[in-house]
Design an enzyme around this catalytic site. Structure first.
Site, PDB file in Angstrom:
ATOM      1  N   HIS A 122      11.809  37.759  34.030  1.00 33.42           N
ATOM      2  CA  HIS A 122      10.576  37.182  33.235  1.00 33.42           C
ATOM      3  C   HIS A 122       9.605  38.295  33.038  1.00 33.42           C
ATOM      4  O   HIS A 122       9.775  39.327  33.870  1.00 33.42           O
ATOM      5  CB  HIS A 122       9.986  36.218  34.260  1.00 33.42           C
ATOM      6  CG  HIS A 122       9.000  35.608  33.966  1.00 33.42           C
ATOM      7  ND1 HIS A 122       7.655  35.949  33.961  1.00 33.42           N
ATOM      8  CD2 HIS A 122       8.686  34.081  33.499  1.00 33.42           C
ATOM      9  CE1 HIS A 122       6.549  35.164  33.273  1.00 33.42           C
ATOM     10  NE2 HIS A 122       7.350  33.868  33.278  1.00 33.42           N
ATOM     11  N   ASP A 199      11.765  38.953  42.837  1.00 29.98           N
ATOM     12  CA  ASP A 199      10.947  37.792  42.211  1.00 29.98           C
ATOM     13  C   ASP A 199      11.465  36.587  42.559  1.00 29.98           C
ATOM     14  O   ASP A 199      12.543  35.897  42.149  1.00 29.98           O
ATOM     15  CB  ASP A 199      11.060  38.002  40.522  1.00 29.98           C
ATOM     16  CG  ASP A 199      10.388  37.007  39.852  1.00 29.98           C
ATOM     17  OD1 ASP A 199       9.561  36.102  40.566  1.00 29.98           O
ATOM     18  OD2 ASP A 199      10.105  37.159  38.692  1.00 29.98           O
ATOM     19  N   GLN A 202      11.395  31.537  41.243  1.00 29.23           N
ATOM     20  CA  GLN A 202      12.065  30.322  41.111  1.00 29.23           C
ATOM     21  C   GLN A 202      13.085  30.164  42.429  1.00 29.23           C
ATOM     22  O   GLN A 202      13.226  29.056  42.736  1.00 29.23           O
ATOM     23  CB  GLN A 202      12.966  30.487  39.905  1.00 29.23           C
ATOM     24  CG  GLN A 202      12.363  30.458  38.425  1.00 29.23           C
ATOM     25  CD  GLN A 202      11.509  29.233  38.033  1.00 29.23           C
ATOM     26  OE1 GLN A 202      11.972  28.061  38.362  1.00 29.23           O
ATOM     27  NE2 GLN A 202      10.571  29.609  37.113  1.00 29.23           N
ATOM     28  N   LYS A 225       4.683  26.680  41.231  1.00 29.15           N
ATOM     29  CA  LYS A 225       5.987  26.224  41.074  1.00 29.15           C
ATOM     30  C   LYS A 225       6.389  25.631  42.510  1.00 29.15           C
ATOM     31  O   LYS A 225       7.565  24.674  42.364  1.00 29.15           O
ATOM     32  CB  LYS A 225       6.742  27.268  40.549  1.00 29.15           C
ATOM     33  CG  LYS A 225       6.418  27.844  39.344  1.00 29.15           C
ATOM     34  CD  LYS A 225       7.270  28.982  38.990  1.00 29.15           C
ATOM     35  CE  LYS A 225       6.787  30.011  37.772  1.00 29.15           C
ATOM     36  NZ  LYS A 225       6.648  29.483  36.616  1.00 29.15           N
ATOM     37  N   CYS A 364       8.827  33.365  28.307  1.00 24.38           N
ATOM     38  CA  CYS A 364       8.598  34.702  28.985  1.00 24.38           C
ATOM     39  C   CYS A 364       9.973  35.398  29.089  1.00 24.38           C
ATOM     40  O   CYS A 364       9.633  36.200  30.327  1.00 24.38           O
ATOM     41  CB  CYS A 364       7.565  34.401  30.022  1.00 24.38           C
ATOM     42  SG  CYS A 364       6.087  33.595  29.631  1.00 24.38           S
TER      43      CYS A 364
END
Ligand code: PLP
Length: 406
Positions: A122, A199, A202, A225, A364
């Site tokens: 991202h 990261d 998600q 999220k 993104c």
């Protein structure tokens, strides 16, 4: 027992209609809806308990501070961190990764040093590293994505060279739904003395996480999220790495002493939490994470795996739909285009008329989109409250879009 209709009743927005149809919310990859417990916590935070944190000695400030500080331990538990001293509270992943770039990487990396990252990152895990490339000559080393959308951990490991100082990698692609074997990457990087930033924006939403077992140095999450408020988040930073970081934002709360001539800093995570934070948002994040732990992330993962398998079969049956990312164990995130000239934005507008919310665009992730040769896709991303019936509604709406646009 995972009772999805009971869970849906916890999310008030799911019972509303959109364009006269029941809402089918499939834009969880962008941001998830909030359970009543989070909405109540935010309401209570402002209606009954609001004051600034860490500042006053009055009752409200003490309540607020206590609730806010309790979140550090909740995040540590959710992520499997050894100590809450390894958790920096912030506004989300974008802030977390930028902090690592400014506070850890900028003072340590020199011209010619390398950062390894994948093509499916991202922008939040690309642009902060481009800053270092532009400003101090750091090299970015990109690892390709396989035709299935998989990221081969061995290729990431092979890209780590003598000049590599950091691997910055997603745990789960927000476009393809691909899982990355970050544990394998962390183990190999550790042997080579290279730090790894994962990261988890998600990854943490769809399966249990244990940063201690994963062996990463940095793990970033974003509250909105995770069914919590926007403007909340956290980053796990391994103790040794935190000791190597220099403060990057100066202001209240992060100092020990300030005089006209000098400044000294507080220790621990608060050294990196300058200024008044998102107090109520963070308190809401704590409630969201407790909600998830109560459900059990392994149960959430099992429910979503069932949905992913069902959606794969149903969407796979539409021979005019081109799905991006075909790894068999992928998460319930489906990016697609339609054969012919139909634009992703037009498809999503038609789906919206049927109450189905999906994202359309570049997500993104421009380097990945360029690699796929696409300017835009539609993305249906599922969450813990979605159902097979909603997959069916999506398929019907897609058939309508195909008839109108195909
Ligand atoms: N990383 C990934 C994989 C994401 O999907 C997102 C959000 O879409 C981010 C980072 C950025 O998160 P935020 O905008 O909440 O900081």
């Amino acid at each position: 027992m995972y009772d999805v209709s009971k869970i849906r009743a916890d999310f008030p927005i799911l019972s509303r209609q959109i364009n006269g149809k029941p809402l089918v919310y499939l834009d969880n990859g962008a941001s998830a809806q909030k359970p009543q417990a989070v909405i109540d916590a935010v309401h209570r935070g402002y209606a009954q308990e609001y004051a600034n944190v860490h500042r006053g000695l009055h009752t409200l400030s003490n309540i607020s501070t206590e609730r806010y500080e309790a979140v550090r331990a909740i995040v540590a538990r959710f992520l499997g961190a050894g100590s809450e001293e390894e958790i920096i509270l912030n506004s989300g992943t974008t802030e977390g990764i930028n902090m690592v770039s400014y506070a850890w990487a900028a003072p340590r990396l020199e011209a010619g040093d390398e950062i390894v990252l994948s093509l499916m990152e991202h922008h939040a895990n690309i642009v902060p590293w481009h800053f270092l490339r532009e400003r101090q000559g750091v090299q970015l080393k990109w690892v390709d994505v396989e035709p299935t959308g998989a990221l081969d951990a061995e290729k990431v490991i092979a890209a780590i060279g003598p000049k590599t100082k950091l691997v910055a990698i997603t745990q789960l692609s927000n476009v393809l739904g691909t899982h990355v074997d970050v544990t394998r990457i962390c183990a190999a990087a550790r042997e080579k003395g290279v730090a790894v930033l994962v990261d988890g924006s998600q990854g943490a939403v769809h399966a249990p996480v244990n940063v201690a077992e994963m062996g990463c140095d940095f793990y970033a999450i974003t509250g909105h999220k995770l069914y919590g408020p926007s403007g909340s988040g956290a980053i796990y930073v391994k103790r040794e790495r935190m000791e190597e970081m220099r403060p990057f934002m100066g202001g209240g709360d992060m100092i020990r002493d300030v005089t006209k001539e000098a400044v000294s800093y507080t220790s621990g995570p608060m050294r990196f939490e300058a200024g008044t934070p998102g107090i109520v948002q963070t308190i809401g994040l704590g409630v969201a994470l407790e909600y998830l732990m109560e459900l059990g992330m392994e149960n959430v993962a099992a429910h979503e795996a069932g949905l992913a398998a069902y959606a794969r079969t149903r969407l796979g049956g539409l021979n005019w739909l081109e799905l991006q990312g075909t790894t068999p164990d992928k998460a319930a995130i489906f990016s697609f285009t339609m054969q012919g000239a139909a634009h992703a934005h037009d498809i999503s507008t038609i789906l919206d008329k049927k109450g189905v919310a999906v994202r359309a665009g570049q997500h993104c992730a421009q380097p990945l989109m360029e690699h796929l040769g696409l300017s835009a896709t539609c993305r249906a991303s599922f969450g813990l409250y979605n159902t097979r019936e909603e997959v069916d509604v999506l398929v019907e709406a897609l058939e309508l879009a195909h008839n109108l646009l195909g």
